[in-house]
Design a protein around this motif. Structure first.
Motif, PDB file in Angstrom:
ATOM      1  N   GLY A  45       0.817  -1.213   0.000  1.00 49.69           N
ATOM      2  CA  GLY A  45       0.000   0.000   0.000  1.00 49.69           C
ATOM      3  C   GLY A  45       0.848   1.259   0.000  1.00 49.69           C
ATOM      4  N   TYR A  46       1.955   1.236   0.739  1.00 48.49           N
ATOM      5  CA  TYR A  46       2.863   2.384   0.737  1.00 48.49           C
ATOM      6  C   TYR A  46       3.498   2.558  -0.642  1.00 48.49           C
ATOM      7  CZ  TYR A  46       6.599   5.570   2.221  1.00 48.49           C
ATOM      8  OH  TYR A  46       7.441   6.637   2.340  1.00 48.49           O
ATOM      9  N   LEU A  47       3.857   1.444  -1.265  1.00 47.65           N
ATOM     10  CA  LEU A  47       4.388   1.513  -2.626  1.00 47.65           C
ATOM     11  C   LEU A  47       3.342   2.111  -3.572  1.00 47.65           C
ATOM     12  CD1 LEU A  47       6.643   0.831  -4.681  1.00 47.65           C
ATOM     13  CD2 LEU A  47       5.567  -1.414  -4.932  1.00 47.65           C
ATOM     14  N   ALA A  48       2.087   1.705  -3.424  1.00 47.77           N
ATOM     15  CA  ALA A  48       1.011   2.271  -4.252  1.00 47.77           C
ATOM     16  C   ALA A  48       0.871   3.766  -4.003  1.00 47.77           C
ATOM     17  CB  ALA A  48      -0.303   1.556  -3.962  1.00 47.77           C
ATOM     18  N   TYR A  49       1.070   4.196  -2.765  1.00 47.78           N
ATOM     19  CA  TYR A  49       1.015   5.618  -2.436  1.00 47.78           C
ATOM     20  C   TYR A  49       2.178   6.365  -3.094  1.00 47.78           C
ATOM     21  CZ  TYR A  49       1.425   9.881   0.353  1.00 47.78           C
ATOM     22  OH  TYR A  49       1.536  11.192   0.745  1.00 47.78           O
ATOM     23  N   VAL A  50       3.371   5.797  -3.008  1.00 46.75           N
ATOM     24  CA  VAL A  50       4.557   6.428  -3.607  1.00 46.75           C
ATOM     25  C   VAL A  50       4.394   6.531  -5.126  1.00 46.75           C
ATOM     26  CG1 VAL A  50       7.031   6.072  -4.043  1.00 46.75           C
ATOM     27  CG2 VAL A  50       6.122   5.783  -1.743  1.00 46.75           C
ATOM     28  N   LEU A  51       3.756   5.534  -5.729  1.00 46.94           N
ATOM     29  CA  LEU A  51       3.541   5.534  -7.186  1.00 46.94           C
ATOM     30  C   LEU A  51       2.283   6.303  -7.583  1.00 46.94           C
ATOM     31  CD1 LEU A  51       4.480   1.815  -7.941  1.00 46.94           C
ATOM     32  CD2 LEU A  51       5.874   3.867  -8.320  1.00 46.94           C
ATOM     33  N   ASN A  52       1.696   7.034  -6.642  1.00 46.01           N
ATOM     34  CA  ASN A  52       0.500   7.856  -6.878  1.00 46.01           C
ATOM     35  C   ASN A  52      -0.707   7.050  -7.355  1.00 46.01           C
ATOM     36  OD1 ASN A  52       1.709  10.323  -6.108  1.00 46.01           O
ATOM     37  ND2 ASN A  52       2.727  10.406  -8.105  1.00 46.01           N
ATOM     38  N   MET A  53      -0.818   5.820  -6.876  1.00 51.24           N
ATOM     39  CA  MET A  53      -1.982   5.004  -7.206  1.00 51.24           C
ATOM     40  C   MET A  53      -3.078   5.164  -6.150  1.00 51.24           C
ATOM     41  SD  MET A  53      -0.027   1.594  -8.509  1.00 51.24           S
ATOM     42  CE  MET A  53      -1.515   0.726  -8.929  1.00 51.24           C
ATOM     43  N   THR A  54      -2.737   5.767  -5.034  1.00 55.30           N
ATOM     44  CA  THR A  54      -3.705   6.017  -3.973  1.00 55.30           C
ATOM     45  C   THR A  54      -3.319   7.291  -3.225  1.00 55.30           C
ATOM     46  OG1 THR A  54      -4.711   5.115  -1.963  1.00 55.30           O
ATOM     47  CG2 THR A  54      -2.448   4.478  -2.385  1.00 55.30           C
ATOM     48  N   GLU A  55      -4.308   7.947  -2.686  1.00 50.05           N
ATOM     49  CA  GLU A  55      -4.078   9.157  -1.893  1.00 50.05           C
ATOM     50  C   GLU A  55      -3.800   8.824  -0.442  1.00 50.05           C
ATOM     51  OE1 GLU A  55      -7.447  12.023  -2.493  1.00 50.05           O
ATOM     52  OE2 GLU A  55      -8.202  10.359  -3.699  1.00 50.05           O
ATOM     53  N   ILE A  56      -3.964   7.579  -0.071  1.00 50.10           N
ATOM     54  CA  ILE A  56      -3.909   7.163   1.325  1.00 50.10           C
ATOM     55  C   ILE A  56      -2.612   6.417   1.584  1.00 50.10           C
ATOM     56  CG2 ILE A  56      -5.042   5.776   3.085  1.00 50.10           C
ATOM     57  CD1 ILE A  56      -7.645   6.289   1.470  1.00 50.10           C
ATOM     58  N   SER A  57      -1.906   6.832   2.628  1.00 52.15           N
ATOM     59  CA  SER A  57      -0.654   6.173   2.994  1.00 52.15           C
ATOM     60  C   SER A  57      -0.825   5.488   4.347  1.00 52.15           C
ATOM     61  CB  SER A  57       0.483   7.201   3.046  1.00 52.15           C
ATOM     62  OG  SER A  57       0.238   8.139   4.059  1.00 52.15           O
ATOM     63  N   PRO A  58       0.094   4.597   4.695  1.00 52.01           N
ATOM     64  CA  PRO A  58      -0.026   3.885   5.978  1.00 52.01           C
ATOM     65  C   PRO A  58      -0.035   4.793   7.207  1.00 52.01           C
ATOM     66  CG  PRO A  58       1.580   2.793   4.577  1.00 52.01           C
ATOM     67  CD  PRO A  58       1.198   4.071   3.895  1.00 52.01           C
ATOM     68  N   ASN A  59       0.487   6.000   7.067  1.00 51.94           N
ATOM     69  CA  ASN A  59       0.533   6.886   8.233  1.00 51.94           C
ATOM     70  C   ASN A  59      -0.828   7.475   8.587  1.00 51.94           C
ATOM     71  OD1 ASN A  59       0.133   8.911   6.365  1.00 51.94           O
ATOM     72  ND2 ASN A  59       1.979  10.033   6.881  1.00 51.94           N
TER      73      ASN A  59
END
Length: 176
Positions: A45-59
């Motif tokens: 999920g964090y990788l998806a966040y870094v790749l701009n696939m999601t607006e939501i990060s683990p934090n």
């Protein structure tokens, strides 16, 4: 090497079965599965966040509870991954207690989808930085649903597989 003691490549004496993981109770293995699944899928999920696939990060878990700018950077995201790992132990215990006897992949998929609905519909007010489901971008919604479903399949299949293995061993030992 002498004739009275021979070992295989794993260092186990002949005649001993390789009973890997049997020293732990099933519930402990389910908890380890939950922790590992939480860490692995939140890193994805964090990788998806870094790749701009999601607006939501683990934090997102840390936002309402901790102060400081550190929670918005990589340290905060990795701390969030760790928190998700620990929360995932509870999730795996719920699956263990309620659904372990079902061996269908669809049960794991439904479990993951139900977790997604729980987090994004019921628990959404707890997270001030997360938009409602209807305000999120379509890519974020699709990505997070897919991640939760894959997480549910991982937890479900791992625990159900272990349950089926234990049942098979019990039936095998009862018939001999």
């Amino acid at each position: 090497m002498t004739d009275d003691y021979q070992s295989n490549s794993a260092g186990i004496e002949d005649g001993q079965d390789d009973k890997q993981g049997e020293g732990l109770p099933f519930i402990a293995r389910a908890m380890i599965t939950g922790f590992a699944g939480g860490i692995f899928w939140s890193l994805i999920g964090y990788l998806a966040y870094v790749l701009n696939m999601t607006e939501i990060s683990p934090n997102m878990l840390l936002q309402p509870f901790l102060l400081g700018d550190w929670k918005n950077g990589p340290i905060g995201n990795f701390a969030g991954v760790l928190v998700i790992g620990f929360l995932s132990v509870g999730t795996a215990l719920v699956y263990f207690l309620v659904l372990k006897r079902f061996s269908s992949i669809f049960v794991g998929m439904a479990f993951g989808a139900a977790l997604w609905a729980l987090v994004f519909f019921l628990l959404n007010p707890i997270f001030p930085n997360v938009k409602t489901v209807f305000e999120l971008e379509r890519l974020t919604t699709i990505t997070t649903i897919c991640l939760y479903i894959l997480y549910g399949v991982f937890i479900g299949y791992s625990i159900s597989f272990e349950q089926n293995e234990l049942q098979s061993k019990k039936k095998g030992s009862a018939s001999t």
